[in-house]
Design a protein around this motif. Structure first.
Motif, PDB file in Angstrom:
ATOM      1  N   LEU A  42       4.061  -6.781  -1.548  1.00  0.00           N
ATOM      2  CA  LEU A  42       2.739  -6.734  -0.830  1.00  0.00           C
ATOM      3  C   LEU A  42       1.829  -6.653  -1.735  1.00  0.00           C
ATOM      4  O   LEU A  42       1.656  -5.843  -2.812  1.00  0.00           O
ATOM      5  N   SER A  55      -1.185  -1.325  -5.613  1.00  0.00           N
ATOM      6  CA  SER A  55      -0.574  -2.717  -5.368  1.00  0.00           C
ATOM      7  C   SER A  55      -0.245  -3.409  -6.727  1.00  0.00           C
ATOM      8  O   SER A  55      -1.115  -3.042  -7.716  1.00  0.00           O
ATOM      9  N   PRO A  56       0.509  -4.228  -6.843  1.00  0.00           N
ATOM     10  CA  PRO A  56       1.478  -4.800  -5.803  1.00  0.00           C
ATOM     11  C   PRO A  56       2.737  -3.909  -5.573  1.00  0.00           C
ATOM     12  O   PRO A  56       3.074  -2.762  -6.337  1.00  0.00           O
ATOM     13  N   VAL A  57       3.282  -3.977  -4.324  1.00  0.00           N
ATOM     14  CA  VAL A  57       4.497  -3.357  -4.072  1.00  0.00           C
ATOM     15  C   VAL A  57       5.626  -4.153  -3.950  1.00  0.00           C
ATOM     16  O   VAL A  57       5.629  -5.231  -3.230  1.00  0.00           O
ATOM     17  N   ARG A  58       6.681  -3.734  -4.925  1.00  0.00           N
ATOM     18  CA  ARG A  58       7.780  -4.723  -5.011  1.00  0.00           C
ATOM     19  C   ARG A  58       8.805  -4.522  -3.710  1.00  0.00           C
ATOM     20  O   ARG A  58       9.216  -3.145  -3.894  1.00  0.00           O
ATOM     21  N   LEU A  59       9.332  -5.306  -3.397  1.00  0.00           N
ATOM     22  CA  LEU A  59      10.363  -5.207  -2.422  1.00  0.00           C
ATOM     23  C   LEU A  59      11.614  -5.936  -2.818  1.00  0.00           C
ATOM     24  O   LEU A  59      11.597  -6.893  -3.698  1.00  0.00           O
ATOM     25  N   ASP A  60      12.844  -5.515  -2.231  1.00  0.00           N
ATOM     26  CA  ASP A  60      13.876  -6.079  -2.665  1.00  0.00           C
ATOM     27  C   ASP A  60      13.948  -7.422  -1.791  1.00  0.00           C
ATOM     28  O   ASP A  60      13.310  -7.658  -0.940  1.00  0.00           O
ATOM     29  N   PHE A 108      -0.265  -4.203   6.711  1.00  0.00           N
ATOM     30  CA  PHE A 108      -0.592  -3.217   5.762  1.00  0.00           C
ATOM     31  C   PHE A 108      -2.119  -3.675   5.276  1.00  0.00           C
ATOM     32  O   PHE A 108      -2.183  -4.699   4.743  1.00  0.00           O
ATOM     33  N   GLU A 109      -3.007  -2.999   5.613  1.00  0.00           N
ATOM     34  CA  GLU A 109      -4.367  -3.111   5.552  1.00  0.00           C
ATOM     35  C   GLU A 109      -4.920  -2.651   4.117  1.00  0.00           C
ATOM     36  O   GLU A 109      -5.355  -3.756   3.436  1.00  0.00           O
ATOM     37  N   PRO A 148       8.944 -11.234  -1.618  1.00  0.00           N
ATOM     38  CA  PRO A 148       8.909  -9.731  -1.356  1.00  0.00           C
ATOM     39  C   PRO A 148       8.072  -8.954  -2.235  1.00  0.00           C
ATOM     40  O   PRO A 148       8.605  -8.161  -3.006  1.00  0.00           O
ATOM     41  N   LEU A 160      -3.598  -0.755   0.819  1.00  0.00           N
ATOM     42  CA  LEU A 160      -2.705  -0.156  -0.062  1.00  0.00           C
ATOM     43  C   LEU A 160      -3.127   0.589  -1.021  1.00  0.00           C
ATOM     44  O   LEU A 160      -4.113   0.108  -1.467  1.00  0.00           O
ATOM     45  N   TYR A 195      13.369  -5.281   4.464  1.00  0.00           N
ATOM     46  CA  TYR A 195      13.054  -5.211   2.895  1.00  0.00           C
ATOM     47  C   TYR A 195      13.096  -3.930   2.572  1.00  0.00           C
ATOM     48  O   TYR A 195      12.447  -2.982   2.903  1.00  0.00           O
TER      49      TYR A 195
END
Lengths: 198, 198
Positions: B160, A174-179, A168-169, B158, A171, A194
Protein backbone atom coordinates in the motif's frame (compact mmCIF):
# COMPACT_ATOMS: atom_id res chain seq x y z
CA UNK A 1 -4.72 -17.83 17.70
CA UNK A 2 -7.20 -16.15 15.38
CA UNK A 3 -6.24 -13.29 13.13
CA UNK A 4 -7.64 -9.82 12.60
CA UNK A 5 -8.68 -9.68 8.95
CA UNK A 6 -10.14 -6.87 6.85
CA UNK A 7 -12.34 -7.80 3.91
CA UNK A 8 -13.80 -5.67 1.11
CA UNK A 9 -14.85 -6.10 -2.52
CA UNK A 10 -12.71 -3.63 -4.48
CA UNK A 11 -12.56 -2.55 -8.12
CA UNK A 12 -9.29 -2.97 -10.02
CA UNK A 13 -8.77 0.78 -9.60
CA UNK A 14 -9.09 0.58 -5.81
CA UNK A 15 -12.65 1.64 -4.93
CA UNK A 16 -15.01 -0.13 -2.50
CA UNK A 17 -18.04 1.88 -3.63
CA UNK A 18 -18.59 4.15 -6.60
CA UNK A 19 -19.07 7.93 -6.46
CA UNK A 20 -22.83 7.44 -5.91
CA UNK A 21 -22.28 4.98 -3.05
CA UNK A 22 -23.38 2.03 -5.20
CA UNK A 23 -21.81 -1.44 -4.93
CA UNK A 24 -23.77 -3.00 -7.82
CA UNK A 25 -20.68 -3.84 -9.87
CA UNK A 26 -18.59 -4.76 -6.83
CA UNK A 27 -21.12 -7.31 -5.58
CA UNK A 28 -21.77 -8.89 -9.01
CA UNK A 29 -19.78 -11.96 -7.90
CA UNK A 30 -22.32 -12.71 -5.14
CA UNK A 31 -24.88 -13.68 -7.79
CA UNK A 32 -22.65 -14.84 -10.67
CA UNK A 33 -23.05 -18.61 -10.45
CA UNK A 34 -25.40 -21.53 -9.74
CA UNK A 35 -24.51 -22.39 -6.11
CA UNK A 36 -26.98 -20.98 -3.55
CA UNK A 37 -25.21 -19.62 -0.45
CA UNK A 38 -26.43 -17.95 2.71
CA UNK A 39 -27.04 -14.25 2.04
CA UNK A 40 -27.16 -11.21 4.30
CA UNK A 41 -30.22 -10.03 2.38
CA UNK A 42 -33.30 -12.24 1.88
CA UNK A 43 -34.42 -10.06 -1.04
CA UNK A 44 -31.14 -10.72 -2.83
CA UNK A 45 -30.30 -14.40 -2.40
CA UNK A 46 -26.72 -15.29 -3.29
CA UNK A 47 -25.92 -17.79 -6.03
CA UNK A 48 -22.24 -18.07 -6.81
CA UNK A 49 -19.72 -20.00 -8.81
CA UNK A 50 -18.44 -23.15 -7.14
CA UNK A 51 -15.07 -21.45 -6.45
CA UNK A 52 -16.68 -18.36 -4.91
CA UNK A 53 -19.09 -20.41 -2.81
CA UNK A 54 -16.19 -22.49 -1.45
CA UNK A 55 -14.22 -19.33 -0.69
CA UNK A 56 -17.14 -17.75 1.19
CA UNK A 57 -17.84 -20.97 3.12
CA UNK A 58 -14.15 -21.25 4.07
CA UNK A 59 -14.11 -17.67 5.34
CA UNK A 60 -17.28 -18.23 7.39
CA UNK A 61 -15.84 -21.44 8.89
CA UNK A 62 -12.78 -19.50 10.13
CA UNK A 63 -14.85 -16.64 11.51
CA UNK A 64 -15.42 -15.96 15.22
CA UNK A 65 -16.59 -12.35 15.41
CA UNK A 66 -17.20 -9.28 13.25
CA UNK A 67 -16.39 -5.62 13.63
CA UNK A 68 -18.46 -3.07 11.75
CA UNK A 69 -18.62 0.70 11.65
CA UNK A 70 -21.84 2.47 12.58
CA UNK A 71 -22.46 3.43 8.94
CA UNK A 72 -22.46 -0.21 7.78
CA UNK A 73 -24.65 -1.19 10.73
CA UNK A 74 -27.19 1.49 9.79
CA UNK A 75 -27.12 0.70 6.05
CA UNK A 76 -27.70 -2.99 6.83
CA UNK A 77 -30.41 -2.04 9.36
CA UNK A 78 -28.67 -4.23 11.94
CA UNK A 79 -28.98 -7.18 9.55
CA UNK A 80 -32.64 -7.21 10.70
CA UNK A 81 -31.69 -8.40 14.18
CA UNK A 82 -28.76 -10.78 13.67
CA UNK A 83 -25.87 -11.11 11.25
CA UNK A 84 -26.49 -14.05 8.83
CA UNK A 85 -23.40 -15.82 10.17
CA UNK A 86 -25.03 -15.89 13.63
CA UNK A 87 -21.82 -14.45 15.09
CA UNK A 88 -21.37 -11.59 17.55
CA UNK A 89 -20.92 -8.17 15.93
CA UNK A 90 -18.97 -5.35 17.57
CA UNK A 91 -20.16 -1.98 16.28
CA UNK A 92 -17.75 0.93 16.65
CA UNK A 93 -19.79 4.07 17.24
CA UNK A 94 -19.82 7.41 19.05
CA UNK A 95 -23.43 7.02 20.20
CA UNK A 96 -25.14 3.80 21.28
CA UNK A 97 -28.51 3.54 19.50
CA UNK A 98 -31.48 4.12 21.83
CA UNK A 99 -33.78 1.59 20.12
CA UNK A 100 -34.54 -1.28 22.51
CA UNK A 101 -34.55 -3.55 19.45
CA UNK A 102 -30.74 -3.39 19.11
CA UNK A 103 -29.92 -2.58 22.68
CA UNK A 104 -31.50 -5.25 24.82
CA UNK A 105 -29.22 -7.82 26.54
CA UNK A 106 -29.99 -10.68 24.11
CA UNK A 107 -29.20 -8.70 20.93
CA UNK A 108 -26.07 -10.07 19.21
CA UNK A 109 -24.57 -6.57 18.98
CA UNK A 110 -22.04 -4.88 21.23
CA UNK A 111 -21.75 -1.13 20.76
CA UNK A 112 -18.18 0.00 21.42
CA UNK A 113 -17.72 3.70 22.14
CA UNK A 114 -14.08 3.72 23.25
CA UNK A 115 -12.40 3.13 19.90
CA UNK A 116 -11.14 0.54 17.46
CA UNK A 117 -8.46 -1.01 19.71
CA UNK A 118 -11.11 -1.72 22.34
CA UNK A 119 -13.45 -3.23 19.73
CA UNK A 120 -10.66 -5.48 18.46
CA UNK A 121 -9.77 -6.63 22.00
CA UNK A 122 -13.42 -7.46 22.76
CA UNK A 123 -13.95 -9.18 19.40
CA UNK A 124 -10.77 -11.28 19.81
CA UNK A 125 -11.95 -12.41 23.27
CA UNK A 126 -15.30 -13.44 21.76
CA UNK A 127 -13.71 -15.15 18.73
CA UNK A 128 -11.31 -17.35 20.72
CA UNK A 129 -9.01 -19.11 18.22
CA UNK A 130 -11.11 -17.98 15.23
CA UNK A 131 -10.72 -14.87 13.08
CA UNK A 132 -12.09 -11.39 13.65
CA UNK A 133 -13.28 -9.79 10.41
CA UNK A 134 -13.47 -6.04 9.90
CA UNK A 135 -16.00 -5.11 7.21
CA UNK A 136 -15.76 -1.29 7.24
CA UNK A 137 -12.93 0.49 5.41
CA UNK A 138 -12.62 3.27 7.97
CA UNK A 139 -12.20 0.76 10.84
CA UNK A 140 -9.79 -1.38 8.79
CA UNK A 141 -7.68 1.71 8.16
CA UNK A 142 -7.55 2.58 11.87
CA UNK A 143 -6.65 -1.03 12.74
CA UNK A 144 -3.84 -0.98 10.14
CA UNK A 145 -2.52 2.36 11.43
CA UNK A 146 -2.54 0.99 15.00
CA UNK A 147 -0.60 -2.15 13.95
CA UNK A 148 -3.57 -4.35 14.87
CA UNK A 149 -4.43 -5.70 11.39
CA UNK A 150 -2.92 -9.11 10.51
CA UNK A 151 -4.41 -9.80 7.07
CA UNK A 152 -5.90 -7.69 4.26
CA UNK A 153 -8.36 -9.63 2.13
CA UNK A 154 -9.53 -8.17 -1.18
CA UNK A 155 -12.20 -9.53 -3.48
CA UNK A 156 -10.72 -7.87 -6.59
CA UNK A 157 -13.47 -7.10 -9.06
CA UNK A 158 -12.90 -6.75 -12.85
CA UNK A 159 -14.22 -3.20 -13.19
CA UNK A 160 -12.72 0.26 -13.40
CA UNK A 161 -15.05 2.60 -11.52
CA UNK A 162 -13.04 5.78 -12.15
CA UNK A 163 -13.96 7.34 -8.79
CA UNK A 164 -15.48 6.47 -5.42
CA UNK A 165 -14.35 5.51 -1.93
CA UNK A 166 -10.86 3.93 -1.70
CA UNK A 167 -10.27 0.84 0.49
CA UNK A 168 -7.37 2.56 2.29
CA UNK A 169 -7.72 6.31 1.94
CA UNK A 170 -5.20 7.98 4.25
CA UNK A 171 -2.48 5.80 5.70
CA UNK A 172 -0.76 7.04 8.87
CA UNK A 173 2.54 5.77 7.46
CA UNK A 174 3.47 4.34 4.09
CA UNK A 175 4.55 2.25 2.29
CA UNK A 176 2.90 -0.73 4.01
CA UNK A 177 4.63 -3.93 2.92
CA UNK A 178 2.47 -7.01 2.45
CA UNK A 179 3.39 -10.65 1.85
CA UNK A 180 2.70 -12.41 -1.46
CA UNK A 181 -1.04 -13.14 -1.49
CA UNK A 182 -2.95 -16.38 -1.28
CA UNK A 183 -4.92 -16.31 -4.56
CA UNK A 184 -8.32 -17.88 -5.20
CA UNK A 185 -9.81 -17.27 -8.66
CA UNK A 186 -13.58 -16.79 -8.83
CA UNK A 187 -16.23 -15.56 -11.27
CA UNK A 188 -16.38 -11.73 -11.30
CA UNK A 189 -13.87 -11.55 -8.38
CA UNK A 190 -10.32 -12.71 -7.68
CA UNK A 191 -9.87 -13.37 -3.97
CA UNK A 192 -6.52 -12.15 -2.64
CA UNK A 193 -5.39 -12.55 0.96
CA UNK A 194 -2.31 -10.55 2.04
CA UNK A 195 -0.51 -10.88 5.38
CA UNK A 196 0.62 -7.48 6.70
CA UNK A 197 4.42 -7.52 7.23
CA UNK A 198 5.72 -5.53 10.21
CA UNK B 1 -4.36 -10.36 -35.13
CA UNK B 2 -2.32 -8.77 -32.34
CA UNK B 3 -3.86 -6.97 -29.42
CA UNK B 4 -3.34 -3.53 -27.92
CA UNK B 5 -2.25 -4.15 -24.33
CA UNK B 6 -1.45 -1.74 -21.51
CA UNK B 7 1.01 -2.86 -18.86
CA UNK B 8 1.99 -1.31 -15.53
CA UNK B 9 3.25 -2.43 -12.13
CA UNK B 10 0.63 -1.19 -9.64
CA UNK B 11 0.36 -1.21 -5.85
CA UNK B 12 -2.64 -2.93 -4.27
CA UNK B 13 -4.10 0.54 -3.66
CA UNK B 14 -3.86 1.46 -7.35
CA UNK B 15 -0.70 3.56 -7.78
CA UNK B 16 1.93 3.18 -10.51
CA UNK B 17 4.40 5.48 -8.77
CA UNK B 18 4.48 6.93 -5.27
CA UNK B 19 4.00 10.59 -4.36
CA UNK B 20 7.75 11.22 -4.89
CA UNK B 21 7.73 9.58 -8.35
CA UNK B 22 9.59 6.51 -7.04
CA UNK B 23 8.91 2.98 -8.29
CA UNK B 24 11.31 1.23 -5.87
CA UNK B 25 8.58 -0.89 -4.24
CA UNK B 26 6.68 -1.43 -7.49
CA UNK B 27 9.73 -2.83 -9.30
CA UNK B 28 10.87 -5.07 -6.41
CA UNK B 29 9.66 -8.12 -8.38
CA UNK B 30 12.19 -7.42 -11.15
CA UNK B 31 15.02 -8.42 -8.78
CA UNK B 32 13.26 -10.84 -6.42
CA UNK B 33 14.58 -14.18 -7.62
CA UNK B 34 17.54 -16.11 -9.03
CA UNK B 35 16.75 -16.15 -12.78
CA UNK B 36 18.71 -13.53 -14.79
CA UNK B 37 16.55 -11.86 -17.44
CA UNK B 38 17.20 -9.13 -19.99
CA UNK B 39 16.89 -5.74 -18.31
CA UNK B 40 16.15 -2.27 -19.64
CA UNK B 41 18.91 -0.94 -17.37
CA UNK B 42 22.44 -2.36 -17.41
CA UNK B 43 23.11 -0.85 -13.98
CA UNK B 44 20.16 -2.75 -12.54
CA UNK B 45 20.24 -6.27 -14.00
CA UNK B 46 17.03 -8.23 -13.50
CA UNK B 47 16.97 -11.49 -11.56
CA UNK B 48 13.52 -12.86 -10.99
CA UNK B 49 11.63 -15.84 -9.70
CA UNK B 50 11.12 -18.64 -12.21
CA UNK B 51 7.42 -17.70 -12.53
CA UNK B 52 8.15 -14.01 -13.10
CA UNK B 53 10.91 -14.74 -15.61
CA UNK B 54 8.56 -17.03 -17.59
CA UNK B 55 5.85 -14.37 -17.52
CA UNK B 56 8.24 -11.67 -18.80
CA UNK B 57 9.62 -13.95 -21.51
CA UNK B 58 6.08 -14.88 -22.62
CA UNK B 59 5.13 -11.20 -22.86
CA UNK B 60 8.25 -10.38 -24.87
CA UNK B 61 7.59 -13.33 -27.24
CA UNK B 62 4.10 -11.94 -28.01
CA UNK B 63 5.35 -8.39 -28.48
CA UNK B 64 5.63 -6.61 -31.84
CA UNK B 65 5.86 -2.89 -31.00
CA UNK B 66 5.75 -0.49 -28.06
CA UNK B 67 4.04 2.82 -27.46
CA UNK B 68 5.48 5.19 -24.87
CA UNK B 69 4.69 8.70 -23.75
CA UNK B 70 7.31 11.38 -24.05
CA UNK B 71 7.81 11.44 -20.25
CA UNK B 72 8.76 7.75 -20.13
CA UNK B 73 11.02 8.17 -23.17
CA UNK B 74 12.85 11.03 -21.44
CA UNK B 75 13.10 9.26 -18.05
CA UNK B 76 14.55 6.19 -19.79
CA UNK B 77 16.86 8.43 -21.87
CA UNK B 78 15.62 6.69 -25.01
CA UNK B 79 16.75 3.37 -23.51
CA UNK B 80 20.25 4.55 -24.48
CA UNK B 81 19.48 4.18 -28.18
CA UNK B 82 17.29 1.09 -28.47
CA UNK B 83 14.65 -0.60 -26.34
CA UNK B 84 16.06 -3.82 -24.77
CA UNK B 85 13.45 -5.87 -26.66
CA UNK B 86 14.94 -4.59 -29.95
CA UNK B 87 11.42 -3.65 -31.09
CA UNK B 88 10.21 -0.42 -32.68
CA UNK B 89 8.98 2.20 -30.22
CA UNK B 90 6.33 4.79 -31.08
CA UNK B 91 6.69 7.85 -28.88
CA UNK B 92 3.62 10.06 -28.52
CA UNK B 93 4.80 13.66 -28.16
CA UNK B 94 3.93 17.24 -28.99
CA UNK B 95 7.47 18.10 -30.07
CA UNK B 96 9.90 15.82 -31.92
CA UNK B 97 13.30 15.94 -30.17
CA UNK B 98 15.92 17.85 -32.12
CA UNK B 99 18.83 15.61 -31.10
CA UNK B 100 20.20 13.76 -34.15
CA UNK B 101 20.85 10.84 -31.83
CA UNK B 102 17.17 9.96 -31.60
CA UNK B 103 16.02 11.49 -34.81
CA UNK B 104 18.17 9.99 -37.56
CA UNK B 105 16.54 7.52 -40.00
CA UNK B 106 18.05 4.38 -38.43
CA UNK B 107 16.95 5.14 -34.85
CA UNK B 108 14.31 2.61 -33.69
CA UNK B 109 12.01 5.42 -32.56
CA UNK B 110 9.06 6.98 -34.36
CA UNK B 111 7.85 10.25 -32.88
CA UNK B 112 4.10 10.61 -33.33
CA UNK B 113 2.72 14.13 -33.03
CA UNK B 114 -0.86 13.54 -34.23
CA UNK B 115 -2.22 11.66 -31.26
CA UNK B 116 -2.70 8.28 -29.64
CA UNK B 117 -5.00 6.79 -32.32
CA UNK B 118 -2.34 7.50 -34.96
CA UNK B 119 0.40 5.98 -32.78
CA UNK B 120 -1.72 2.84 -32.27
CA UNK B 121 -2.41 2.51 -36.02
CA UNK B 122 1.30 2.85 -36.85
CA UNK B 123 2.36 0.47 -34.06
CA UNK B 124 -0.21 -2.16 -35.15
CA UNK B 125 1.07 -1.97 -38.72
CA UNK B 126 4.63 -2.50 -37.45
CA UNK B 127 3.62 -5.32 -35.05
CA UNK B 128 1.78 -7.41 -37.65
CA UNK B 129 0.10 -10.30 -35.82
CA UNK B 130 1.95 -9.56 -32.56
CA UNK B 131 0.88 -7.34 -29.66
CA UNK B 132 1.32 -3.61 -29.21
CA UNK B 133 2.19 -2.72 -25.62
CA UNK B 134 1.45 0.68 -24.10
CA UNK B 135 3.77 1.43 -21.17
CA UNK B 136 2.59 4.93 -20.16
CA UNK B 137 -0.53 5.40 -18.02
CA UNK B 138 -1.63 8.59 -19.74
CA UNK B 139 -1.49 6.94 -23.19
CA UNK B 140 -3.22 3.80 -21.89
CA UNK B 141 -6.01 5.97 -20.52
CA UNK B 142 -6.49 7.77 -23.85
CA UNK B 143 -6.49 4.42 -25.69
CA UNK B 144 -9.12 3.07 -23.29
CA UNK B 145 -11.28 6.18 -23.66
CA UNK B 146 -11.06 5.90 -27.47
CA UNK B 147 -12.11 2.23 -27.39
CA UNK B 148 -8.72 1.14 -28.75
CA UNK B 149 -7.42 -0.84 -25.75
CA UNK B 150 -8.02 -4.61 -25.88
CA UNK B 151 -6.28 -5.84 -22.72
CA UNK B 152 -5.25 -4.27 -19.39
CA UNK B 153 -2.31 -6.03 -17.78
CA UNK B 154 -1.43 -5.31 -14.15
CA UNK B 155 1.58 -6.53 -12.22
CA UNK B 156 -0.16 -6.20 -8.85
CA UNK B 157 2.40 -5.48 -6.16
CA UNK B 158 1.89 -6.32 -2.45
CA UNK B 159 2.31 -2.78 -1.10
CA UNK B 160 0.00 0.00 0.00
CA UNK B 161 1.61 3.26 -1.10
CA UNK B 162 -1.10 5.56 0.29
CA UNK B 163 -0.73 8.14 -2.47
CA UNK B 164 0.85 8.63 -5.89
CA UNK B 165 -0.13 8.43 -9.56
CA UNK B 166 -3.12 6.15 -10.33
CA UNK B 167 -3.02 3.72 -13.28
CA UNK B 168 -6.31 5.11 -14.65
CA UNK B 169 -6.89 8.57 -13.29
CA UNK B 170 -9.83 10.15 -15.13
CA UNK B 171 -11.97 7.82 -17.21
CA UNK B 172 -14.06 9.41 -19.99
CA UNK B 173 -16.88 7.03 -19.10
CA UNK B 174 -17.29 4.56 -16.27
CA UNK B 175 -17.75 1.85 -15.16
CA UNK B 176 -15.48 -0.03 -17.55
CA UNK B 177 -16.33 -3.73 -17.45
CA UNK B 178 -13.46 -6.21 -17.76
CA UNK B 179 -13.43 -9.97 -18.21
CA UNK B 180 -12.20 -12.34 -15.49
CA UNK B 181 -8.40 -12.10 -15.52
CA UNK B 182 -5.76 -14.58 -16.54
CA UNK B 183 -3.76 -14.93 -13.29
CA UNK B 184 -0.05 -15.72 -12.99
CA UNK B 185 1.36 -15.72 -9.44
CA UNK B 186 4.90 -14.39 -9.00
CA UNK B 187 7.25 -13.26 -6.24
CA UNK B 188 6.44 -9.65 -5.19
CA UNK B 189 3.88 -9.33 -8.00
CA UNK B 190 0.69 -11.09 -9.12
CA UNK B 191 0.28 -10.80 -12.89
CA UNK B 192 -3.30 -10.14 -13.95
CA UNK B 193 -4.42 -9.82 -17.57
CA UNK B 194 -7.94 -8.42 -18.17
CA UNK B 195 -9.72 -8.27 -21.53
CA UNK B 196 -11.70 -5.01 -21.90
CA UNK B 197 -15.39 -5.85 -22.56
CA UNK B 198 -17.24 -3.51 -24.93
Amino acid sequence: MGQVVSNMSMSLDGFIEDADGSVDQLFEWYTAGPVATESANVDLPWHQSEEDAEYVQGSVDDLGALIAGRRLFDIANGWNGAHPTGLPVFVVTHRVPTSQEWNHPDAPFTFVTDGVASAIAQAKAAAGDKDVVIASPNIAQQALDAGLLDVITVDLVPYLLGSGTPYFEKLASSPVRLDNPVIRPGNRATHLSYRVLR
